[in-house]
Motif scaffolding. Structure first.
Motif, PDB file in Angstrom:
ATOM      1  N   ILE A   5       0.828  -1.241   0.030  1.00 27.56           N
ATOM      2  CA  ILE A   5      -0.042  -0.115   0.015  1.00 27.56           C
ATOM      3  C   ILE A   5       0.735   1.267  -0.013  1.00 27.56           C
ATOM      4  O   ILE A   5       0.478   2.220  -0.804  1.00 27.56           O
ATOM      5  N   GLU A  17      -1.534   9.671   1.120  1.00 22.15           N
ATOM      6  CA  GLU A  17      -2.723   9.112   1.030  1.00 22.15           C
ATOM      7  C   GLU A  17      -2.933   7.759   1.458  1.00 22.15           C
ATOM      8  O   GLU A  17      -3.865   7.374   2.028  1.00 22.15           O
ATOM      9  N   TRP A  18      -1.768   7.204   1.978  1.00 27.59           N
ATOM     10  CA  TRP A  18      -1.660   5.779   2.154  1.00 27.59           C
ATOM     11  C   TRP A  18      -1.646   5.765   3.685  1.00 27.59           C
ATOM     12  O   TRP A  18      -1.723   4.457   4.225  1.00 27.59           O
ATOM     13  N   ASN A  20      -3.569   6.092   6.334  1.00 23.26           N
ATOM     14  CA  ASN A  20      -4.818   5.573   6.955  1.00 23.26           C
ATOM     15  C   ASN A  20      -4.990   3.999   6.569  1.00 23.26           C
ATOM     16  O   ASN A  20      -5.183   3.011   7.420  1.00 23.26           O
ATOM     17  N   PRO A  21      -5.046   3.729   5.350  1.00 26.26           N
ATOM     18  CA  PRO A  21      -5.412   2.281   4.892  1.00 26.26           C
ATOM     19  C   PRO A  21      -4.145   1.364   5.402  1.00 26.26           C
ATOM     20  O   PRO A  21      -4.446   0.106   5.898  1.00 26.26           O
ATOM     21  N   LYS A  24      -4.329   0.441   9.187  1.00 23.41           N
ATOM     22  CA  LYS A  24      -5.474  -0.646   9.057  1.00 23.41           C
ATOM     23  C   LYS A  24      -4.759  -2.045   8.954  1.00 23.41           C
ATOM     24  O   LYS A  24      -4.884  -2.870   9.937  1.00 23.41           O
ATOM     25  N   TRP A  25      -4.212  -2.018   7.877  1.00 27.05           N
ATOM     26  CA  TRP A  25      -3.598  -3.365   7.363  1.00 27.05           C
ATOM     27  C   TRP A  25      -2.318  -3.694   8.471  1.00 27.05           C
ATOM     28  O   TRP A  25      -1.952  -4.941   8.575  1.00 27.05           O
ATOM     29  N   LYS A  81      -0.143   9.849  10.916  1.00 27.53           N
ATOM     30  CA  LYS A  81      -1.490  10.230  10.837  1.00 27.53           C
ATOM     31  C   LYS A  81      -1.824  11.174  11.798  1.00 27.53           C
ATOM     32  O   LYS A  81      -2.729  12.133  11.206  1.00 27.53           O
TER      33      LYS A  81
END
Length: 225
Positions: A5, A17-18, A20-21, A24-25, A81
Motif C-alpha cells: 500500500i 494518502e496511504w 490511513n489504509p 489498518k492493514w 496520521k
C-alpha cells in the motif's frame, strides 16, 4: 500488504494518502504475526515438550524480528496520521518488515541454521529464488525511497522533548535497535558462508575469520535484550 500500500501509493505520486489504509492493514498484520508467535510458543511447550515457550532459537528469532519492526512502524504510522510527520521512516519500516520476512524464510529454509537451530531445517533447494526475492524487493524499496521519496513532505525541526511523538519515536528506536542485535547474532552462519565465498574466490582459507554462535543463546539474548 502495508509495504504494498505505502510503496504503491508513493510510486504513483500519492505521497500521503496511504497513511490511513496502511495503518489498518499493519494492525492486522501485527496481530497475525503476534498471535502466530504466541501459538508457536504454546505449541513448543505443550506439544513438543521443549521445556519452555521461548528459547531464542534462530527460527523463533526469525519470526520475532519482522513483528518488532511492524510494531515500530505502527508507532511511526500513528505519528504520521496525527501530526503529518515520519512518512519516510514509516515506509522504510514497512519495507524492511516485509523484506525480513523473506530473509527469515531464507534463513530457515537454506540449511544455514541447521547446526544452531533445534528445528534443524535442511536445505530446500530454494536458496537462489529466495535470494532473488530479497534482492528484488530491496531494489524496489530503494528505488521508491530515493526516486520518489524526495517528494514526500517532511519537517526539518525536531519534535519537542515533552511531546508524545518524541517518546513514540524513542520507543520505535529501541525496537529497531533490538532487531539489529537479534538479526546480527542470528545471521552469524550467513556471515560465515559469505566469508567462505570470498575465500574460495581468492583461493585463501578464511575460516579463522568465522564467528561462533553463542554457546548459551538464552543467556546471550536475555543479557542484551
Amino acid at each position: 500488504i502495508p509495504f504494498a500500500i505505502s510503496g504503491g501509493a508513493i510510486a504513483t505520486g500519492r505521497f500521503t494518502e496511504w497513511v490511513n489504509p496502511a495503518l489498518k492493514w499493519a494492525l492486522w498484520a501485527g496481530g497475525v504475526l503476534g498471535i502466530g508467535i504466541l501459538m508457536g510458543g504454546a505449541w513448543a511447550y505443550e506439544a513438543l515438550s521443549f521445556g519452555g515457550y521461548w528459547a531464542w532459537d534462530p527460527v523463533e528469532n526469525s519470526s520475532l524480528v519482522p513483528w518488532l519492526l511492524m510494531v515500530a512502524a505502527l508507532h511511526t504510522n500513528v505519528v504520521a496520521k496525527s501530526v503529518r510527520r515520519s512518512y519516510k521512516l514509516t515506509f522504510v519500516l514497512y519495507a524492511l518488515s516485509f523484506i525480513l520476512v523473506l530473509y527469515s524464510t531464507f534463513l530457515t529454509r537454506s540449511g544455514l541454521t541447521a547446526e544452531s537451530s533445534a528445528h534443524a531445517f535442511t536445505s530446500s533447494g530454494m536458496e537462489g529464488q529466495l535470494l532473488s526475492f530479497i534482492l528484488f524487493f530491496l531494489g524496489l524499496g530503494g528505488w521508491i525511497y530515493f526516486a520518489k521519496g524526495k517528494n514526500i513532505p517532511s519537517h526539518k525541526e525536531d519534535e519537542p522533548f515533552w511531546s508524545r511523538e518524541f517518546w513514540m519515536y524513542l520507543g520505535s528506536f529501541v525496537l529497531i535497535l533490538s532487531t539489529i542485535l537479534i538479526t546480527f547474532t542470528t545471521s552469524i552462519p550467513v556471515f560465515n558462508k559469505i566469508i567462505d565465498g570470498f575465500g574460495s574466490l581468492t583461493g585463501q582459507d578464511l575460516s579463522s575469520w568465522h564467528r561462533t554462535t553463542p554457546l548459551d543463546p538464552v543467556a546471550h539474548y536475555n543479557r542484551y535484550q
